[in-house]
Design a protein around this motif. Structure first.
Motif, short mmCIF file in Angstrom:
data_model
loop_
_atom_site.label_atom_id
_atom_site.label_comp_id
_atom_site.label_asym_id
_atom_site.label_seq_id
_atom_site.Cartn_x
_atom_site.Cartn_y
_atom_site.Cartn_z
N ALA A 96 -3.05 6.61 1.00
CA ALA A 96 -2.35 6.35 2.25
C ALA A 96 -0.94 5.87 1.94
O ALA A 96 -0.68 5.35 0.85
N ALA A 97 -0.04 6.03 2.91
CA ALA A 97 1.36 5.66 2.71
C ALA A 97 1.88 4.84 3.87
O ALA A 97 1.50 5.07 5.03
N LYS A 98 2.73 3.88 3.56
CA LYS A 98 3.45 3.09 4.55
C LYS A 98 4.80 2.74 3.94
O LYS A 98 4.98 2.79 2.73
N ILE A 99 5.72 2.35 4.79
CA ILE A 99 7.07 2.05 4.30
C ILE A 99 7.06 0.77 3.45
O ILE A 99 6.46 -0.23 3.83
N ARG A 100 7.68 0.87 2.29
CA ARG A 100 8.06 -0.24 1.42
C ARG A 100 6.93 -1.10 0.86
O ARG A 100 6.56 -0.93 -0.28
N TYR A 101 6.45 -2.06 1.63
CA TYR A 101 5.59 -3.10 1.05
C TYR A 101 4.12 -2.79 1.21
O TYR A 101 3.68 -2.31 2.24
N TYR A 102 3.35 -3.09 0.16
CA TYR A 102 1.94 -2.77 0.22
C TYR A 102 1.19 -3.68 1.17
O TYR A 102 1.67 -4.74 1.56
N SER A 103 0.00 -3.23 1.52
CA SER A 103 -0.89 -3.98 2.38
C SER A 103 -2.31 -3.62 2.00
O SER A 103 -2.57 -2.53 1.49
N ASP A 104 -3.23 -4.53 2.23
CA ASP A 104 -4.64 -4.23 2.02
C ASP A 104 -5.36 -3.95 3.34
O ASP A 104 -6.59 -3.87 3.36
N TYR A 105 -4.59 -3.78 4.40
CA TYR A 105 -5.14 -3.52 5.73
C TYR A 105 -4.89 -2.07 6.09
O TYR A 105 -3.74 -1.63 6.20
N ASP A 106 -5.95 -1.32 6.29
CA ASP A 106 -5.79 0.12 6.47
C ASP A 106 -4.97 0.47 7.72
O ASP A 106 -4.26 1.49 7.71
N LYS A 107 -5.01 -0.36 8.74
CA LYS A 107 -4.28 -0.03 9.97
C LYS A 107 -2.77 -0.12 9.77
O LYS A 107 -1.99 0.36 10.60
N ASP A 108 -2.31 -0.72 8.69
CA ASP A 108 -0.87 -0.79 8.40
C ASP A 108 -0.31 0.53 7.88
O ASP A 108 0.90 0.72 7.85
N TYR A 109 -1.18 1.43 7.46
CA TYR A 109 -0.74 2.67 6.83
C TYR A 109 -0.59 3.77 7.88
O TYR A 109 -1.43 3.94 8.76
N ASN A 110 0.48 4.54 7.74
CA ASN A 110 0.82 5.55 8.74
C ASN A 110 0.31 6.94 8.39
O ASN A 110 0.09 7.76 9.29
N TYR A 111 0.17 7.22 7.10
CA TYR A 111 -0.19 8.56 6.67
C TYR A 111 -1.39 8.50 5.73
O TYR A 111 -1.48 7.59 4.89
N TRP A 112 -2.27 9.49 5.87
CA TRP A 112 -3.51 9.52 5.11
C TRP A 112 -3.77 10.91 4.56
O TRP A 112 -3.45 11.92 5.20
N GLY A 113 -4.38 10.95 3.38
CA GLY A 113 -4.88 12.20 2.84
C GLY A 113 -6.26 12.51 3.38
O GLY A 113 -6.83 11.74 4.15
N GLN A 114 -6.79 13.64 2.92
CA GLN A 114 -8.08 14.11 3.43
C GLN A 114 -9.25 13.49 2.68
O GLN A 114 -10.39 13.59 3.12
N GLY A 115 -8.98 12.89 1.54
CA GLY A 115 -10.03 12.23 0.76
C GLY A 115 -10.58 13.10 -0.36
O GLY A 115 -10.54 14.33 -0.29
N THR A 116 -11.08 12.43 -1.39
CA THR A 116 -11.72 13.12 -2.50
C THR A 116 -12.97 12.33 -2.88
O THR A 116 -12.95 11.10 -2.94
N GLN A 117 -14.06 13.05 -3.12
CA GLN A 117 -15.34 12.41 -3.39
C GLN A 117 -15.45 11.97 -4.84
O GLN A 117 -15.17 12.75 -5.76
N VAL A 118 -15.87 10.74 -5.03
CA VAL A 118 -16.20 10.21 -6.35
C VAL A 118 -17.66 9.79 -6.34
O VAL A 118 -18.06 8.99 -5.49
N THR A 119 -18.44 10.34 -7.26
CA THR A 119 -19.84 10.01 -7.35
C THR A 119 -20.14 9.52 -8.76
O THR A 119 -19.84 10.22 -9.74
#
Length: 122
Positions: A96-119
């Motif tokens: 996920a991406a957001k401007i400048r500063y990191y966050s551990d809160y998912d709602k702060d992020y504006n853009y998301w990928g489709q995901g990749t499975q790790v098993t």
């Protein structure tokens, strides 16, 4: 607008390693903080790691010392190196991406990928 595409997931035995990649579109990648989140079946999405636009990093306690997040601004790519994997790391991993500063809160992020499975098998 930023588009994100993850890759590198797969099946690995406990104790093994994987490296996830997240390729971003756009010319302002270096201005964005990037995060990795994961979601296991039946569970809420949780924070894994993040890296700010300046390179500062932040990790969830559950992965500290085992996972490393990094970025290559020349390639518009963020990586998540995962070592000593455990079965409880099994999940779909999202970047996920957001401007400048990191966050551990998912709602702060504006853009998301489709995901990749790790098993991770035991």
């Amino acid at each position: 607008q930023v588009q994100l595409v993850e890759s590198g997931g797969g099946l690995v035995q406990a104790g093994g390693s994987l490296r996830l990649s997240c390729a971003a579109s756009g010319r302002t990648f270096s201005s964005y903080a990037m995060g990795w989140f994961r979601q296991a079946p039946g569970k809420e999405r949780e924070f894994v790691a993040a890296i700010s636009w300046s390179g500062s990093t932040y990790y969830a306690d559950s992965v500290k010392g085992r996972f490393t997040i990094s970025r290559d601004n020349a390639k518009n790519t963020v990586y998540l190196q995962m070592n000593n994997l455990k079965p409880e790391d099994t999940a779909v991993y999202y970047c996920a991406a957001k401007i400048r500063y990191y966050s551990d809160y998912d709602k702060d992020y504006n853009y998301w990928g489709q995901g990749t499975q790790v098993t991770v098998s035991s």
